[in-house]
Design an enzyme around this catalytic site. Sequence first.
Site, PDB file in Angstrom:
ATOM      1  N   SER A 181      22.316 -17.435  -0.459  1.00  0.00           N
ATOM      2  CA  SER A 181      22.480 -17.192  -2.056  1.00  0.00           C
ATOM      3  C   SER A 181      22.732 -18.608  -2.494  1.00  0.00           C
ATOM      4  O   SER A 181      22.510 -18.872  -3.718  1.00  0.00           O
ATOM      5  CB  SER A 181      23.833 -16.344  -2.084  1.00  0.00           C
ATOM      6  N   HIS A 209      20.164 -10.645  -1.788  1.00  0.00           N
ATOM      7  CA  HIS A 209      19.468 -11.763  -2.733  1.00  0.00           C
ATOM      8  C   HIS A 209      17.874 -11.168  -2.396  1.00  0.00           C
ATOM      9  O   HIS A 209      17.035 -11.841  -2.778  1.00  0.00           O
ATOM     10  CB  HIS A 209      19.575 -12.699  -2.676  1.00  0.00           C
ATOM     11  N   LYS A 240      22.679  -6.636  -8.179  1.00  0.00           N
ATOM     12  CA  LYS A 240      21.949  -7.773  -8.737  1.00  0.00           C
ATOM     13  C   LYS A 240      20.473  -7.170  -9.240  1.00  0.00           C
ATOM     14  O   LYS A 240      20.615  -6.990 -10.258  1.00  0.00           O
ATOM     15  CB  LYS A 240      21.746  -8.556  -7.446  1.00  0.00           C
TER      16      LYS A 240
HETATM   17  C1  PLP Z   1      26.626 -10.808  -4.251  1.00  0.00           C
HETATM   18  C2  PLP Z   1      26.612 -10.777  -2.494  1.00  0.00           C
HETATM   19  C3  PLP Z   1      27.214  -9.776  -2.016  1.00  0.00           C
HETATM   20  C4  PLP Z   1      28.182  -8.721  -2.796  1.00  0.00           C
HETATM   21  O1  PLP Z   1      27.581  -7.759  -3.300  1.00  0.00           O
HETATM   22  P1  PLP Z   1      28.401  -6.980  -4.643  1.00  0.00           P
HETATM   23  O2  PLP Z   1      27.697  -5.713  -4.826  1.00  0.00           O
HETATM   24  O3  PLP Z   1      28.332  -8.007  -5.562  1.00  0.00           O
HETATM   25  O4  PLP Z   1      29.854  -6.983  -4.050  1.00  0.00           O
HETATM   26  C5  PLP Z   1      27.063  -9.783  -0.750  1.00  0.00           C
HETATM   27  N1  PLP Z   1      26.126 -10.230   0.094  1.00  0.00           N
HETATM   28  C6  PLP Z   1      25.709 -11.471  -0.515  1.00  0.00           C
HETATM   29  C7  PLP Z   1      24.788 -12.227   0.138  1.00  0.00           C
HETATM   30  C8  PLP Z   1      25.709 -11.550  -1.865  1.00  0.00           C
HETATM   31  O5  PLP Z   1      25.155 -12.605  -2.792  1.00  0.00           O
END
Ligand code: PLP
Length: 391
Positions: A181, A209, A240
């Site tokens: 990320s 991602h 996302k």
């Molecule tokens: C954003 C993210 C999460 C968490 O996801 P949410 O649905 O926002 O709780 C988990 N792992 C990674 C790598 C992320 O970037």
Amino acid sequence: MKSGLNFLSEELARLKKENLYVTMPVLSSQQSSRVIVNGKNVISLASNNYLGFANNPRLSNAAKQAIDKWGFGTGAVRMISGTMDIHLEMEQALAKFKHAEDVLVFVAGIAANRGTIQAMMGEGDVIISDELNHGSIIDGVRLTKSERKIFPHKNTAELEKVLKESQSFRRRLIVTDGVFSMDGDIAPLPEITRLAEEYDSIVMVDDAHGDGVLGKHGRGTVDHFNLHGKVDIEMGTMSKAFGCLGGYIAGRKELKDYLTQTARTFLFTTGHPPAVCAAIIEALKMVQEGGHVENLWKNTRYFKKGLQNLGFNTGNSETPITPVIVGDSGLALKLGDDLFSQGVFVKPIVYPLVAKDKARVRTIVTAIHTQDDLDTCLNAFEKSGKKLGII
Ligand SMILES: *Cc1c(COP(=O)(O)O)cnc(C)c1O
């Protein structure tokens, strides 16, 4: 006044003094390529809204219709009386999308990681984790009584060493982000899955991602490498690229069955409002109609190349997450401020999220930025970069 909470003001003062105190930007518009942040009109490069679905009218309409049919809340945790048929429809749509036997949905990605790792691993087991894995994976690992071993970022030679030393444990779990990320680089899954087979280990990939970004129609990192069937546990998020909310675990039917019985972040929490389920189903339909992922990549290539041509250091990014690495954290904060004053919204990322000398601003383009948006951003980057002596 004497109070047990007096430590709060001391802690807050410490965070401010160490430049670790972050203020939260507030949007007074829909989430999109152009937003109003703290009252200012800006182009946003600061969201994970990869496909631009967050304010897509088709998702909103699906949600409205679901409210008319099912009402708003579910009123119970899913195992008691809070599972509606639309929850199962959503899980089937996700399973089909991921080419998995089945899917279990959690209220968020963080809940999926915490609950799954905690349920799968216990005393006598070992969890082997990339050093740059997401905080929710680290949380999951901390919730277990398993041994923990960290391998250097993407270093499969070191991973193999750790695996060799770990053969006496009851179970081995290798866990990695699919797309990292902060740097936007991709995990070496072909080699990781090969090692997992050789050393009899479970593989878990966090595709927060990768979903909506990599693979055919955005099916994710496993599809990108054509490794279907080689990754035991695929975790992803609808928060996302799909513009909704929620996390999921995809894999074998038995995996879902087991997690349904044991994952505490599933058992002890209320499920999604049906409106969110309906929006997720619609988002999955849209992404598979084609065009969205292609636009995301067209914009990604254009913007990344533009930044590199200007002389910025974009690190090892291979995806729409494009860091602009400046080194010093003060400089990263200044670059963020200067871009904002020019109408471009980016997120400065400093220690402890990245190493002290790798401070950066992180940019993420979306499928719905126009060429004009991207040119405006590149011009602003050029001006700020020159002014601050970065390029
Ligand atoms: C954003 C993210 C999460 C968490 O996801 P949410 O649905 O926002 O709780 C988990 N792992 C990674 C790598 C992320 O970037």
